[in-house]
Design a protein around this motif. Structure first.
Motif: not given
Length: 412
Positions: A130, A160, A164, A167, A169, A171, A173-175
């Motif tokens: 994270r 996938n 989700d 939870r 992250k 992808k 665009n998520q990090y």
């Protein structure tokens, strides 16, 4: 560490990696465990700490490598490379640089406290932790996606729904905060954005640090590289065959014994050397009787090979776009075009972006090598046009531009 030993052992047992259970553990269970462990570490950011990794932690290569070496020589930052494989870590240590094992609590702690993180392929270059919102995460990437990557993305996130649910992250665009590219063209930005599923606003056309050395004009440096790869001084032309990565991890050089002898004879006539560079894993081919053909070690640095090469042979690899900076001849050899297009797909028409002739059979390839000087004049102007299209900058300052953008200080 025990965890690294287990990973290295699994890497050698290929059938395990093909199982659904292994993929589920790799894509979901492992990220879930690491993500939750990482939450136990405070994100106390060290303004001087920069962490880097590449190629899933399995190699010291690409843009991250060149940034890492530059900063180690010309800055006072705390620089750490994250590596999974023991032999990769040993290479880095011998250079006098700091390296930390991927599967360690120390790696997690460093990643949680880094000011900047650079990677070539994504979080699996390091660890799927994270990440702190106070850390700037940069995907240096590894080339314009001539071939489609969404097939790989679909496979990578086959679970996938579970991602989700937990939870995670995972992808881009998520990090990812920024993605590097060498092109200033909106068309290329749109392709990159679509393939990586990331906003075009995050794309930085600053150039690739790895390509700075391609514009090095020092003859001594080139001669040193030739010695490094045991290339005789008398060789008049070096031909590099660098095919793209195949999903089955095997690079095949399909050629009959008769054609192999014909190629070797031609190379002897031309006083040339034919180097074969598999992407990372090469099929074992016996070239002991062919003195003008050499199968390179999979760890050979592709940028160094481009510098010493007079002619590039490739297929769907973006290495051809890097090579445009040199304006030297190129031949495209997509011997498996129909199958590759059907199973993988392409973002570009090869005819449109080819900086040289396209051939589909080994026989035609040999004939083209023989006549390359007579054929290549037709493509010289096209290569100049393609170089401008795919490179916003044609200089050796990409590393500096990247560091300046992020206000990372270095010595001139």
């Amino acid at each position: 560490m025990l965890s690294n030993t287990i990973f290295n052992t699994i890497q050698k047992i290929s059938f395990i990696k093909r199982t659904k259970f292994y993929n589920f553990c790799k894509e979901i269970i492992f990220p879930f465990i690491v993500t939750n462990i990482s939450k136990l570490f405070k994100d106390d950011i060290d303004e001087k700490l920069i962490v880097m990794g590449a190629f899933g932690g399995g190699a010291f290569v690409d843009n991250s490598k060149y940034l890492f070496e530059f900063l180690n020589e010309r800055s006072d930052y705390k620089l750490v490379w994250i590596a999974k494989l023991n032999h990769v870590a040993e290479v880095i240590r011998k250079k006098g640089y700091k390296v930390v094992s991927t599967y360690s609590l120390k790696a997690i702690k460093l990643l949680r406290s880094a000011k900047f993180i650079f990677m070539t392929h994504g979080h699996m270059d390091l660890l799927p932790i994270r990440f702190s919102p106070k850390t700037t995460k940069i995907l240096t990437f590894h080339g314009t996606p001539i071939k489609r990557v969404d097939f790989n993305i679909k496979e990578a996130f086959m679970y996938n729904g579970w991602g989700d649910y937990f939870r995670l992250k995972l992808k881009n665009n998520q990090y990812i905060d920024y993605v590097l590219t060498h092109s200033g063209n909106k068309i290329e930005h749109d392709v990159l954005s679509k393939q990586l599923l990331i906003s075009s606003k995050k794309i930085l056309p600053l150039g690739y640090p790895r390509n700075d050395i391609l514009l090095c004009k020092e003859k001594e440096f080139t001669e040193e590289l030739k010695k490094k790869y045991n290339i005789s001084e008398g060789i008049e032309r070096i031909i590099l065959y660098a095919p793209t990565f195949r999903s089955n991890l095997i690079v095949k050089f399909e050629i009959s014994k008769q054609e192999l002898n014909r190629l070797n004879k031609l190379l002897n006539e031309l006083n040339s050397l034919f180097l074969i560079k598999g992407h990372m894993v090469s099929e074992k081919i016996d070239f002991n009787d062919q003195k003008s053909i050499k199968l390179l070690d999979k760890s050979a640095d592709i940028q160094e090979l481009l510098i010493i090469s007079d002619l590039l042979i490739t297929d769907y690899s973006s290495v051809q776009l890097d090579f445009l900076l040199t304006l030297k001849p190129v031949i495209l050899f997509p011997y498996d075009y129909d199958e590759y297009y059907r199973t993988k797909g392409l973002n570009y028409d090869l005819e449109e972006i080819a900086g040289g002739p396209i051939v589909y059979t080994t026989e035609d390839l040999i004939d083209t090598i023989r006549n390359i000087d007579n054929i290549d004049y037709k493509f010289k102007e096209k290569r100049i046009m393609l170089r401008e299209r795919f490179n916003k900058y044609v200089d050796d300052k990409s590393t500096e531009r990247v560091l300046d953008f992020f206000n990372i200080k270095y010595r001139a």
